[in-house]
Design a protein around this motif. Structure first.
Motif, PDB file in Angstrom:
ATOM      1  N   THR A   1       1.265  -0.835  -0.277  1.00 35.84           N
ATOM      2  CA  THR A   1      -0.089  -0.363  -0.323  1.00 35.84           C
ATOM      3  C   THR A   1       0.829   1.596   0.039  1.00 35.84           C
ATOM      4  OG1 THR A   1      -1.532  -1.335   1.176  1.00 35.84           O
ATOM      5  CG2 THR A   1      -2.052   0.447   0.983  1.00 35.84           C
ATOM      6  N   ALA A   2       2.110   1.323   0.810  1.00 36.74           N
ATOM      7  CA  ALA A   2       2.977   2.201   1.058  1.00 36.74           C
ATOM      8  C   ALA A   2       3.836   2.779  -0.716  1.00 36.74           C
ATOM      9  CB  ALA A   2       3.261   2.363   1.651  1.00 36.74           C
ATOM     10  N   LEU A   3       4.108   1.877  -1.307  1.00 42.29           N
ATOM     11  CA  LEU A   3       4.179   1.763  -2.642  1.00 42.29           C
ATOM     12  C   LEU A   3       3.579   2.614  -3.543  1.00 42.29           C
ATOM     13  CD1 LEU A   3       6.456  -1.859  -2.426  1.00 42.29           C
ATOM     14  CD2 LEU A   3       7.411   0.943  -2.042  1.00 42.29           C
ATOM     15  N   VAL A   4       2.612   2.078  -3.748  1.00 41.24           N
ATOM     16  CA  VAL A   4       1.306   2.620  -3.877  1.00 41.24           C
ATOM     17  C   VAL A   4       1.169   3.995  -4.213  1.00 41.24           C
ATOM     18  CG1 VAL A   4      -1.190   2.375  -5.168  1.00 41.24           C
ATOM     19  CG2 VAL A   4       0.002   0.379  -4.452  1.00 41.24           C
TER      20      VAL A   4
ATOM     21  N   LEU B   1      11.033 -35.393 -21.091  1.00 43.61           N
ATOM     22  CA  LEU B   1      12.519 -35.048 -20.997  1.00 43.61           C
ATOM     23  C   LEU B   1      13.640 -34.050 -20.259  1.00 43.61           C
ATOM     24  CD1 LEU B   1      10.906 -34.150 -25.078  1.00 43.61           C
ATOM     25  CD2 LEU B   1      11.784 -36.252 -24.268  1.00 43.61           C
ATOM     26  N   VAL B   2      14.018 -33.329 -20.919  1.00 46.58           N
ATOM     27  CA  VAL B   2      14.833 -32.235 -19.700  1.00 46.58           C
ATOM     28  C   VAL B   2      14.153 -31.599 -19.595  1.00 46.58           C
ATOM     29  CG1 VAL B   2      17.331 -30.622 -20.022  1.00 46.58           C
ATOM     30  CG2 VAL B   2      17.245 -32.964 -20.193  1.00 46.58           C
ATOM     31  N   THR B   3      13.508 -30.708 -18.718  1.00 47.98           N
ATOM     32  CA  THR B   3      12.492 -29.346 -18.546  1.00 47.98           C
ATOM     33  C   THR B   3      13.493 -28.788 -17.999  1.00 47.98           C
ATOM     34  OG1 THR B   3      11.290 -31.072 -17.318  1.00 47.98           O
ATOM     35  CG2 THR B   3      11.389 -28.479 -17.209  1.00 47.98           C
ATOM     36  N   GLY B   4      14.252 -27.425 -18.444  1.00 47.56           N
ATOM     37  CA  GLY B   4      14.776 -26.380 -18.055  1.00 47.56           C
ATOM     38  C   GLY B   4      14.395 -24.872 -18.036  1.00 47.56           C
ATOM     39  N   ASN B   5      15.044 -23.826 -18.535  1.00 47.81           N
ATOM     40  CA  ASN B   5      14.528 -22.240 -18.830  1.00 47.81           C
ATOM     41  C   ASN B   5      15.683 -21.880 -19.566  1.00 47.81           C
ATOM     42  OD1 ASN B   5      12.595 -21.402 -16.230  1.00 47.81           O
ATOM     43  ND2 ASN B   5      14.446 -22.534 -14.931  1.00 47.81           N
ATOM     44  N   ASP B   6      14.910 -21.188 -20.693  1.00 46.68           N
ATOM     45  CA  ASP B   6      15.206 -20.690 -22.191  1.00 46.68           C
ATOM     46  C   ASP B   6      15.810 -19.429 -21.178  1.00 46.68           C
ATOM     47  OD1 ASP B   6      14.310 -20.163 -24.984  1.00 46.68           O
ATOM     48  OD2 ASP B   6      14.682 -18.445 -23.415  1.00 46.68           O
ATOM     49  N   PRO B   7      16.707 -19.113 -21.196  1.00 48.90           N
ATOM     50  CA  PRO B   7      17.873 -18.132 -21.386  1.00 48.90           C
ATOM     51  C   PRO B   7      17.575 -16.704 -21.228  1.00 48.90           C
ATOM     52  CG  PRO B   7      19.267 -19.867 -22.050  1.00 48.90           C
ATOM     53  CD  PRO B   7      18.107 -19.898 -22.390  1.00 48.90           C
ATOM     54  N   GLN B   8      16.942 -16.559 -22.935  1.00 49.29           N
ATOM     55  CA  GLN B   8      16.308 -15.336 -22.573  1.00 49.29           C
ATOM     56  C   GLN B   8      15.682 -15.048 -22.386  1.00 49.29           C
ATOM     57  OE1 GLN B   8      17.215 -14.709 -27.202  1.00 49.29           O
ATOM     58  NE2 GLN B   8      18.857 -13.124 -26.250  1.00 49.29           N
ATOM     59  N   ILE B   9      14.104 -16.080 -21.743  1.00 50.12           N
ATOM     60  CA  ILE B   9      13.170 -15.532 -21.430  1.00 50.12           C
ATOM     61  C   ILE B   9      13.343 -14.848 -20.018  1.00 50.12           C
ATOM     62  CG2 ILE B   9      10.293 -16.122 -20.784  1.00 50.12           C
ATOM     63  CD1 ILE B   9      10.850 -17.656 -23.904  1.00 50.12           C
ATOM     64  N   LEU B  10      14.383 -16.313 -19.682  1.00 48.77           N
ATOM     65  CA  LEU B  10      14.564 -15.908 -17.387  1.00 48.77           C
ATOM     66  C   LEU B  10      15.377 -14.242 -17.492  1.00 48.77           C
ATOM     67  CD1 LEU B  10      14.961 -17.228 -15.133  1.00 48.77           C
ATOM     68  CD2 LEU B  10      16.669 -18.559 -15.465  1.00 48.77           C
ATOM     69  N   GLN B  11      15.761 -14.032 -17.824  1.00 50.76           N
ATOM     70  CA  GLN B  11      16.474 -13.331 -18.042  1.00 50.76           C
ATOM     71  C   GLN B  11      15.649 -11.616 -18.281  1.00 50.76           C
ATOM     72  OE1 GLN B  11      20.254 -12.889 -18.285  1.00 50.76           O
ATOM     73  NE2 GLN B  11      20.341 -10.646 -17.935  1.00 50.76           N
ATOM     74  N   THR B  12      14.909 -11.870 -18.670  1.00 52.66           N
ATOM     75  CA  THR B  12      13.508 -10.688 -19.276  1.00 52.66           C
ATOM     76  C   THR B  12      12.240 -11.200 -17.753  1.00 52.66           C
ATOM     77  OG1 THR B  12      13.305 -11.205 -21.213  1.00 52.66           O
ATOM     78  CG2 THR B  12      11.237  -9.846 -20.303  1.00 52.66           C
ATOM     79  N   ILE B  13      12.435 -12.161 -17.035  1.00 55.14           N
ATOM     80  CA  ILE B  13      11.263 -11.950 -16.162  1.00 55.14           C
ATOM     81  C   ILE B  13      11.730 -11.934 -14.632  1.00 55.14           C
ATOM     82  CG2 ILE B  13       9.457 -13.560 -18.147  1.00 55.14           C
ATOM     83  CD1 ILE B  13      10.023 -16.263 -15.501  1.00 55.14           C
ATOM     84  N   LEU B  14      13.221 -11.844 -14.317  1.00 51.45           N
ATOM     85  CA  LEU B  14      13.956 -12.454 -13.905  1.00 51.45           C
ATOM     86  C   LEU B  14      13.568 -11.539 -12.884  1.00 51.45           C
ATOM     87  CD1 LEU B  14      15.977 -14.807 -12.269  1.00 51.45           C
ATOM     88  CD2 LEU B  14      17.427 -12.880 -12.734  1.00 51.45           C
ATOM     89  N   PRO B  15      13.782  -9.813 -13.214  1.00 52.72           N
ATOM     90  CA  PRO B  15      13.407  -8.854 -11.966  1.00 52.72           C
ATOM     91  C   PRO B  15      11.979  -9.105 -11.433  1.00 52.72           C
ATOM     92  CG  PRO B  15      13.935  -7.996 -13.893  1.00 52.72           C
ATOM     93  CD  PRO B  15      13.573  -9.461 -14.040  1.00 52.72           C
TER      94      PRO B  15
ATOM     95  N   PRO C   1      13.678  -3.884  -7.491  1.00 49.16           N
ATOM     96  CA  PRO C   1      13.498  -2.624  -7.708  1.00 49.16           C
ATOM     97  C   PRO C   1      11.731  -2.361  -8.007  1.00 49.16           C
ATOM     98  CG  PRO C   1      15.460  -3.069  -9.203  1.00 49.16           C
ATOM     99  CD  PRO C   1      14.666  -4.729  -8.723  1.00 49.16           C
ATOM    100  N   VAL C   2      10.935  -2.327  -7.509  1.00 50.29           N
ATOM    101  CA  VAL C   2       9.644  -2.652  -7.611  1.00 50.29           C
ATOM    102  C   VAL C   2       9.108  -1.063  -8.376  1.00 50.29           C
ATOM    103  CG1 VAL C   2       7.261  -2.680  -6.243  1.00 50.29           C
ATOM    104  CG2 VAL C   2       9.697  -4.334  -5.782  1.00 50.29           C
ATOM    105  N   SER C   3       8.297  -1.336  -9.347  1.00 49.03           N
ATOM    106  CA  SER C   3       7.498  -0.258  -9.963  1.00 49.03           C
ATOM    107  C   SER C   3       5.826  -0.207  -9.047  1.00 49.03           C
ATOM    108  CB  SER C   3       6.852  -0.277 -11.216  1.00 49.03           C
ATOM    109  OG  SER C   3       6.353  -0.860 -11.623  1.00 49.03           O
ATOM    110  N   ALA C   4       5.758   0.800  -9.332  1.00 52.69           N
ATOM    111  CA  ALA C   4       4.635   1.687  -8.798  1.00 52.69           C
ATOM    112  C   ALA C   4       2.954   0.438  -9.463  1.00 52.69           C
ATOM    113  CB  ALA C   4       3.835   3.068  -9.161  1.00 52.69           C
ATOM    114  N   ARG C   5       3.247   0.336 -10.522  1.00 48.32           N
ATOM    115  CA  ARG C   5       2.748  -1.047 -11.348  1.00 48.32           C
ATOM    116  C   ARG C   5       2.804  -1.956 -10.512  1.00 48.32           C
ATOM    117  NH1 ARG C   5       2.419  -1.966 -16.732  1.00 48.32           N
ATOM    118  NH2 ARG C   5      -0.165  -3.189 -17.237  1.00 48.32           N
ATOM    119  N   GLU C   6       4.077  -2.773 -10.363  1.00 44.36           N
ATOM    120  CA  GLU C   6       4.439  -3.818  -9.613  1.00 44.36           C
ATOM    121  C   GLU C   6       3.590  -3.254  -8.330  1.00 44.36           C
ATOM    122  OE1 GLU C   6       8.029  -5.386 -12.216  1.00 44.36           O
ATOM    123  OE2 GLU C   6       8.105  -4.044 -10.349  1.00 44.36           O
ATOM    124  N   ALA C   7       3.671  -2.612  -7.540  1.00 47.31           N
ATOM    125  CA  ALA C   7       3.417  -3.149  -6.353  1.00 47.31           C
ATOM    126  C   ALA C   7       1.731  -2.804  -6.226  1.00 47.31           C
ATOM    127  CB  ALA C   7       3.764  -1.308  -5.821  1.00 47.31           C
TER     128      ALA C   7
END
Ligand SMILES: [Zn+2]
Ligand SMILES: [Zn+2]
Length: 436
Positions: A7-10, A337-351, A22-28
């Motif tokens: 609430t404080a962040l909003v 099969l092997v389960t894992g993470n697409d490195p580029q997408i992971l980079q995008t969503i990590l934050p 880092p949290v944007s107002a939208r994410e908050a």
């Protein structure tokens, strides 16, 4: 629960820092929306937990999910790969297509948690009535995705792209003689229209509550079932030379295949495991049997490694059988099969994952896991993300925490909100970040 902070962040309305992320107002604002529905998600989880259903039998759960998705105004597809449900959320603006997946099935395990909403359900399994329990946390996954669907459906006007909520049956494996799970969803073409550009899933596991474990590239092993039949000439145990000593051969085969997996491949390049877990040979002490059956599993993180292990195992067993005057039939059956993470997408969503995990944090160097996932059949055709949320209430050590599939498995329900945040925030990050 971080109600006050969000609430404080909003109110502050600017980019702020929450737990080093880092949290944007939208994410908050989104964190606030998740908090607002948290008690509903907990109630869904408890209801689903109390009414577990076996693989390909998830009819009650599917009806609950479908009703909820309909109430949100989504297009709902039922009967996907038998009992699955897919909800389609079309954002106000065009964009990419993202699928979020939850698994719905429970296991033939007799619950011993003593929870007020513990399962007392019994169902037929392999011709017997057995106790059923959500011992792998799929109740949590289903409730989390229902929550994520609610938050995202409420933001339709701000979404560019399409989100598919995929509630899949039979992750633990279809009953024998039946098809099921992710492979059947793909085979049916249920994800052909619209075709997802990416698919995300999560799993709860023993660990620090709320901590997210992930890694770029392979994370969970491939699974291949190993079936060995040895054939020889049955004889009196007092005169082994008049027949085939299949018991000694069995012992050599067990030693042979487990040793070669550590000595004839470069285990520094990729780890792997070959285990013989079941042996059926002989009935009594004075008969050397004419047949023996060995069952096992192969776990790898690389397709070429799997192939070379299969070749080595065949050569090893054929050679051993020949030296005993026996014959051998070796069969491999792909289970995942092997389960894992697409490195580029992971980079995008990590934050987004960092915001969701809060003070528990994200470990981007998660250890490789020998467990396997049906989710790999989605990832075979669609770039994927798969992360694990630590979920043990009062976590002390891994040894002390009941594992998935244990009759004592339980979760800290605070992680449900972490899961909803992770799914909502990572979806928005993915859909609203330009492709590199
Ligand atoms: Zn499981
Ligand atoms: Zn599971």
């Amino acid at each position: 629960m971080k109600r006050n902070i969000s609430t404080a962040l909003v109110a502050a309305g600017a980019a702020l820092v929450l737990y080093d992320a880092p949290v944007s107002a939208r994410e908050a604002e989104i964190v606030g929306k998740v908090t607002a529905i948290e008690s509903k998600v907990i109630a869904w989880r408890r209801d689903i937990h109390q009414h577990p259903e076996l693989s390909n039998r998830e009819t009650r759960t599917a009806a609950l999910v479908a009703k909820h998705l309909e109430s949100l105004g989504l297009e709902v597809r039922r009967g996907v790969a038998k009992t699955g449900v897919i909800g389609v959320l079309k954002g106000a603006r065009p964009g990419r297509v993202l699928a979020l997946r939850a698994d719905m099935d429970a296991l033939p395990v007799e619950e011993q948690t003593g929870l007020p909403f513990a399962s007392r359900v019994k169902a037929e399994y392999l011709g017997k009535m057995v106790s059923i329990m959500h011992a792998c946390g799929h109740d949590a996954h289903t409730a989390i995705l229902m929550g994520a669907a609610e938050v995202l459906a409420g933001m339709r006007q701000q979404i560019a792209g399409t989100i598919l909520f995929v509630f899949q049956p039979a992750e633990e494996g279809a009953p024998s003689g039946e098809q099921g799970g992710a492979a059947l969803i793909m085979a049916e073409g249920a994800l052909n229209d619209p075709r997802p550009d990416a698919i995300f899933a999560l799993h709860v596991e023993p660990g620090v509550p709320g901590r997210i474990d992930v890694r770029a590239g392979p994370m969970l092993a491939s699974e291949t079932a190993l079936h060995i039949e040895l054939q020889g000439r049955q004889t009196h145990a007092a005169r082994p030379w008049e027949g085939t000593d299949l018991i000694n051969l069995t012992a050599d085969v067990i030693k042979g295949v487990t040793t070669l997996s550590a000595r004839q491949v470069n285990v520094f390049e990729f780890p792997n495991v070959v285990t013989i877990a079941s042996v059926q040979a002989g009935l009594r002490g004075n008969i050397l049997p004419g047949t023996a059956t060995l069952l096992g599993t192969i776990r790898t993180f690389d397709a070429a490694r799997l192939q070379s292990l299969q070749q080595l195992i065949r050569t090893n067993i054929d050679g051993l059988a020949k030296s005993y005057g026996a014959s051998a039939k070796v069969e491999f059956e792909e289970a995942a099969l092997v389960t894992g993470n697409d490195p580029q997408i992971l980079q995008t969503i990590l934050p987004a994952l960092r915001v969701a995990a809060g003070p528990a944090g994200v470990n981007t160097e998660a250890l490789l896991r020998g467990a396997a996932e049906d989710f790999s059949y989605f990832e075979k055709e669609i770039p994927g993300i798969y992360y694990i949320i630590g979920s043990t209430r009062g976590y002390t050590t891994k040894q002390a925490a009941p594992s998935n599939h244990s009759p004592l498995f339980d979760i800290d329900e605070a992680v449900l909100a972490v899961g909803v945040k992770a799914q909502v925030l990572s979806s928005l990050r993915y859909l609203h970040t330009a492709a590199p």
